[in-house]
Design an enzyme around this catalytic site. Structure first.
Site, PDB file in Angstrom:
ATOM      1  N   GLU A 298       0.819  -1.217   0.000  1.00  0.00           N
ATOM      2  CA  GLU A 298       0.000   0.000   0.000  1.00  0.00           C
ATOM      3  C   GLU A 298       0.853   1.267   0.000  1.00  0.00           C
ATOM      4  O   GLU A 298       0.678   2.170   0.799  1.00  0.00           O
ATOM      5  CB  GLU A 298      -0.970  -0.011   1.188  1.00  0.00           C
ATOM      6  CG  GLU A 298      -1.944  -1.197   1.116  1.00  0.00           C
ATOM      7  CD  GLU A 298      -3.037  -1.181   2.177  1.00  0.00           C
ATOM      8  OE1 GLU A 298      -2.757  -0.733   3.295  1.00  0.00           O
ATOM      9  OE2 GLU A 298      -4.152  -1.637   1.872  1.00  0.00           O
TER      10      GLU A 298
ATOM     11  N   ASP B  63      -8.473  -8.891   3.898  1.00  0.00           N
ATOM     12  CA  ASP B  63      -8.152  -7.841   4.867  1.00  0.00           C
ATOM     13  C   ASP B  63      -9.140  -7.778   6.031  1.00  0.00           C
ATOM     14  O   ASP B  63      -9.930  -6.837   6.104  1.00  0.00           O
ATOM     15  CB  ASP B  63      -8.114  -6.477   4.139  1.00  0.00           C
ATOM     16  CG  ASP B  63      -7.551  -5.381   5.026  1.00  0.00           C
ATOM     17  OD1 ASP B  63      -7.024  -5.702   6.091  1.00  0.00           O
ATOM     18  OD2 ASP B  63      -7.657  -4.201   4.644  1.00  0.00           O
TER      19      ASP B  63
ATOM     20  N   GLU C 203     -12.614  -2.353  12.434  1.00  0.00           N
ATOM     21  CA  GLU C 203     -12.623  -1.553  11.207  1.00  0.00           C
ATOM     22  C   GLU C 203     -13.749  -1.964  10.263  1.00  0.00           C
ATOM     23  O   GLU C 203     -14.380  -1.115   9.636  1.00  0.00           O
ATOM     24  CB  GLU C 203     -11.264  -1.717  10.511  1.00  0.00           C
ATOM     25  CG  GLU C 203     -11.192  -1.080   9.152  1.00  0.00           C
ATOM     26  CD  GLU C 203      -9.864  -1.334   8.433  1.00  0.00           C
ATOM     27  OE1 GLU C 203      -8.997  -2.026   9.005  1.00  0.00           O
ATOM     28  OE2 GLU C 203      -9.699  -0.831   7.312  1.00  0.00           O
TER      29      GLU C 203
HETATM   30  C1  GCV Z   1      -2.361  -0.054   8.825  1.00  0.00           C
HETATM   31  C2  GCV Z   1      -6.116  -2.156   5.891  1.00  0.00           C
HETATM   32  C3  GCV Z   1      -6.496  -0.957   6.692  1.00  0.00           C
HETATM   33  C4  GCV Z   1      -5.338   0.003   6.830  1.00  0.00           C
HETATM   34  C5  GCV Z   1      -4.160  -0.763   7.423  1.00  0.00           C
HETATM   35  C6  GCV Z   1      -3.821  -1.901   6.475  1.00  0.00           C
HETATM   36  C7  GCV Z   1      -2.662  -2.718   6.989  1.00  0.00           C
HETATM   37  O1  GCV Z   1      -5.945  -1.814   4.540  1.00  0.00           O
HETATM   38  O2  GCV Z   1      -7.594  -0.324   6.105  1.00  0.00           O
HETATM   39  O3  GCV Z   1      -5.746   1.045   7.645  1.00  0.00           O
HETATM   40  O4  GCV Z   1      -3.046   0.067   7.608  1.00  0.00           O
HETATM   41  O5  GCV Z   1      -4.941  -2.729   6.374  1.00  0.00           O
HETATM   42  O6  GCV Z   1      -2.942  -3.667   7.702  1.00  0.00           O
HETATM   43  O7  GCV Z   1      -1.529  -2.422   6.688  1.00  0.00           O
END
Ligand code: GCV
Length: 716
Positions: A304, A378, A406
């Site tokens: 990411e 995720d 989340e």
């Molecule tokens: C820490 C998901 C979450 C992100 C998180 C990512 C990860 O995409 O939405 O907020 O970032 O996972 O675990 O790296």
């Protein structure tokens, strides 16, 4: 005058009670037990015998005194010898005083303990004996738990040791005080006032963690940047480590791979460059000078948008090993995250981490753990287990669960995650035949690893109740207990938690445990039933948006995942589709490849299925989809009804908040159901099954909703 005084005292005690029941005390409330319990337990808890004064032993003493005086309403005498019946003797196997008791403490395991009813100097006593100080601390908390949950303590013979070595909370906290995906206020770490001001809350945090066996904390977010590694911040990190040390908790840091460039003035972060290696070596030495028991680094690399070794044509193993080498002389570890996928790669996102890491099996140093999320996408309400579990026998794989909700309703939805954790841990990878569970991969027993770990992405912030709601505390609790022993039953742990957090009243415990145990399935039903996932709003992840295609990247869009069209719905991951099934061991791959054999709960994860397909129930897929969405809402209604009957069993403050949050949950569950049904109906073109209510609003209405300043979204 007397009347005034009485009034004042009355309101004072009310105020005290109200303050005391704001959730701050978590499961360590230590409220006075019933008169019968007090009578029964007092005979076994008249004095505390200790013979050592290490910081951990002092913490143990304080906790036992605090716990027993709260639960039994009497202060314990402390002495260094047994003076009568009912002593509680605490120590470690190395104490001569304990040796004198001749307990069987062989093979107790690191941080293990025994709790035994004994006769000492002619008197009945209870011995709490740890393999080391931390083990004794864990034993003390276990002993308190027995009382808190109303267990008999007359003939104790308990022996425990953790099944997983590193039991870690990952905080997604930024130095600016924000918490990524945090729904419980701001970051607890008051960086500005540290190192001088050590908020007492840090000690309470450490107590809570130690009480459930958590022994590590990663203080900062995996995308936090490099600043934490500067001397200014390392001094603050050291202060936190000092507070946590007596509780057996080591501090770890998330690091940014490009730190040598960002704060080191180098032109590269190439892991094979000797200047880069020297920079990290010096940085590690500097950290260990300040924090001698520093745990190590957590790394999100080439994921990411984060920098990583692949920026230099190197592999993840090259990057992890370079860091592992600088930590090894100090006993530190690298927790390298496997959460990688790339938008440049057109392949199914579910396959990418496996494709990237599987070929690297056997290439990592032995102080590297590969940290793998529970599922391939995720942290969705439900996913199959990650195919890397069981696929990398020569690599230490650690589990990463998300504790913060989340994708499961943020702070307000009551969703107990124990069943989710249990479902994943008990999944059979079949990698070495039947019984090769994910739990056995993670505890190292399947493939003979001694370095093992489980991480939980924390749900903790500055909110007075720590987690944004009382029931969210249960998710912190169950994570810790399962990290200690991944084979534990989520139901039994829910029961412990309810008793400690609310009351031992049997009627209350029974109803609330049942409600908790059904809550995750309810959320799956009203959000993403039958193997659907990733249907939430863009970026902030709040609410339903199955229609959404606004995200810049294809695999951030719900439409990428559900693939609904006029014919059917679901992602074809079979051999004729993306072939993600091939990443599982052959018997599992065969099962998931076959529409008929795939369990309903994963159906649309693995198959694109016609709307009119006949399900096991005899109903069509479309019917089942609507039925599940409706069931989810009905289940939340039942949860509210259950809670309505529990008025009066607990303090009003927590009762009312739960009641209100359940009302929010019902409203949002209805929204999820209606928005998803409205959208999928617009695609399927089918009428609603008879007996099912139409959505409250039009699809256009749901699509028009947009939200600003949603908590937990770091990009605002
Ligand atoms: C820490 C998901 C979450 C992100 C998180 C990512 C990860 O995409 O939405 O907020 O970032 O996972 O675990 O790296």
């Amino acid at each position: 005058m007397l009347a005034v005084l009485m009034l004042t005292m009355g309101s004072l005690s009310c105020a005290t009670r109200a303050r005391a029941e704001d959730g701050y005390d978590l499961w360590l409330r230590y409220r006075l037990l019933t008169p019968e319990q007090v009578k029964r337990y007092r005979r076994h808890a008249s004095e505390l015998v200790v013979d050592s004064f290490t910081p951990t032993q002092i913490a143990i003493r304080k906790e036992l005194q605090r716990g027993l005086s709260g639960l039994l309403g009497q202060n314990l005498r402390t002495s260094d010898t047994v003076t009568g019946d009912g002593a509680i003797i605490v120590g470690t196997v190395s104490s001569s005083f304990i040796a004198h008791l001749r307990l069987d403490t062989a093979n107790l395991g690191h941080d293990g303990y025994v709790i035994r009813s004994v006769v000492a100097d002619g008197h009945t006593a209870i011995a709490i004996v740890g393999n080391n100080d931390t083990g004794a601390l864990y034993g003390a908390f276990h002993f308190l738990r027995l009382l808190q949950t109303g267990q008999p303590i007359e003939h104790l013979d308990l022996r425990e040791s953790p099944q997983i070595k590193l039991r870690v909370l990952d905080h997604w906290d930024y130095l600016n005080g924000k918490v990524e995906r945090g729904y419980a206020g701001a970051s607890m770490w008051d960086w500005w006032k540290l190192p001088d001001w050590r908020d007492p809350r840090y000690t309470d945090y450490a107590r809570a963690n130690a009480s459930i066996g958590i022994n590590g904390t990663v203080l900062n977010d995996v995308t936090d940047g490099a600043t934490i590694l500067t001397p200014f911040y390392l001094e603050k990190v050291a202060a936190l480590a000092d507070v946590f040390r007596p509780y057996g908790i080591r501090v770890y840091l998330s690091i940014r791979f490009s730190a040598p460039m960002e704060i080191g003035g180098l032109k590269t972060a190439d892991p094979l460059d000797s200047r880069v290696q020297a920079w990290w070596r010096a940085k590690a030495d500097e950290i260990y000078k300040r924090v001698p028991d520093f745990g190590g680094f957590l790394v999100k690399a080439n994921s990411e948008g984060q920098p990583g070794p692949k920026d230099y044509g190197r592999t993840h193993a090259d990057g992890a090993n370079m860091l592992a080498d600088v930590l090894a002389p100090h006993g530190g570890v690298v927790m390298w995250r496997a959460f990688v996928y790339s938008q440049a790669n057109p392949d199914d996102r579910a396959k990418q981490a496996y494709n990237e890491f599987k070929p690297l099996d056997g290439h990592f140093r032995n102080n590297v753990l590969l940290q793998v999320k529970n599922g391939p996408i995720d942290f969705q309400p439900r996913e199959p287990f990650h195919p890397l579990f069981g696929a990398m026998p020569k690599t230490a794989l650690m589990m990463e669960f998300e504790i913060t909700k989340e994708y499961l309703g943020f702070a307000t939805h009551l969703v107990y995650l124990g069943p989710l954790y249990e479902e994943v841990l008990s999944s059979d990878t079949m990698s070495r035949g039947k019984g090769s569970t994910v739990a056995k991969v993670v505890d190292g027993s399947l493939e003979g690893h001694s370095l093992t770990g489980m991480a939980g992405d924390a749900n903790i912030g500055t909110d007075r109740d720590w987690c944004g709601s009382d029931f969210n505390q249960a998710n912190w609790y169950v994570f810790g207990r399962m990290a200690w022993d991944p084979t534990q039953s989520s139901r039994a742990l829910a029961e412990d938690w309810v008793r400690m957090t609310f009351t031992n009243n049997e009627a209350f415990v029974k109803s609330v445990v049942a409600m908790m145990m059904g809550s995750r399935e309810a959320a799956v039903d009203y959000m993403t039933p039958l193997g659907l996932l990733h249907l939430m709003g863009p970026g902030h992840h709040y609410g339903p948006a199955p229609w959404d295609a606004s995200e810049s990247e294809a695999d951030w869009r719900p439409v990428y995942y559900h693939r609904a069209d006029h014919q059917g719905i679901g992602f074809d991951r079979t051999r004729t589709g993306s072939n993600a099934v091939a990443e599982y061991a052959p018997p599992i791959a065969t099962q998931f490849n076959d529409l008929k054999q795939t369990p309903d709960q994963f159906l649309l994860y693995f198959h694109h299925v016609p709307w009119e397909y006949r399900m096991r129930s005899g109903q069509t897929l479309w019917y089942e989809l609507v039925a599940h969405y409706t069931q989810g809402v009905d289940d939340v209604k039942k949860m509210r009804e259950t809670w309505r009957h529990l008025d009066g069993y607990i303090d009003d403050e927590r009762y009312q908040q739960v009641a209100t949050f359940l009302a929010i949950q019902e409203k949002e569950a209805q929204w999820w159901r209606d928005a998803c049904i409205a959208y999928f109906q617009s695609v399927s073109g089918l009428p609603l099954p008879v007996g099912y209510a139409p959505p409250l609003h039009s699809l256009r209405y749901y699509e028009s909703l947009s939200f600003l300043y949603v908590p937990g979204f770091s990009s605002w």
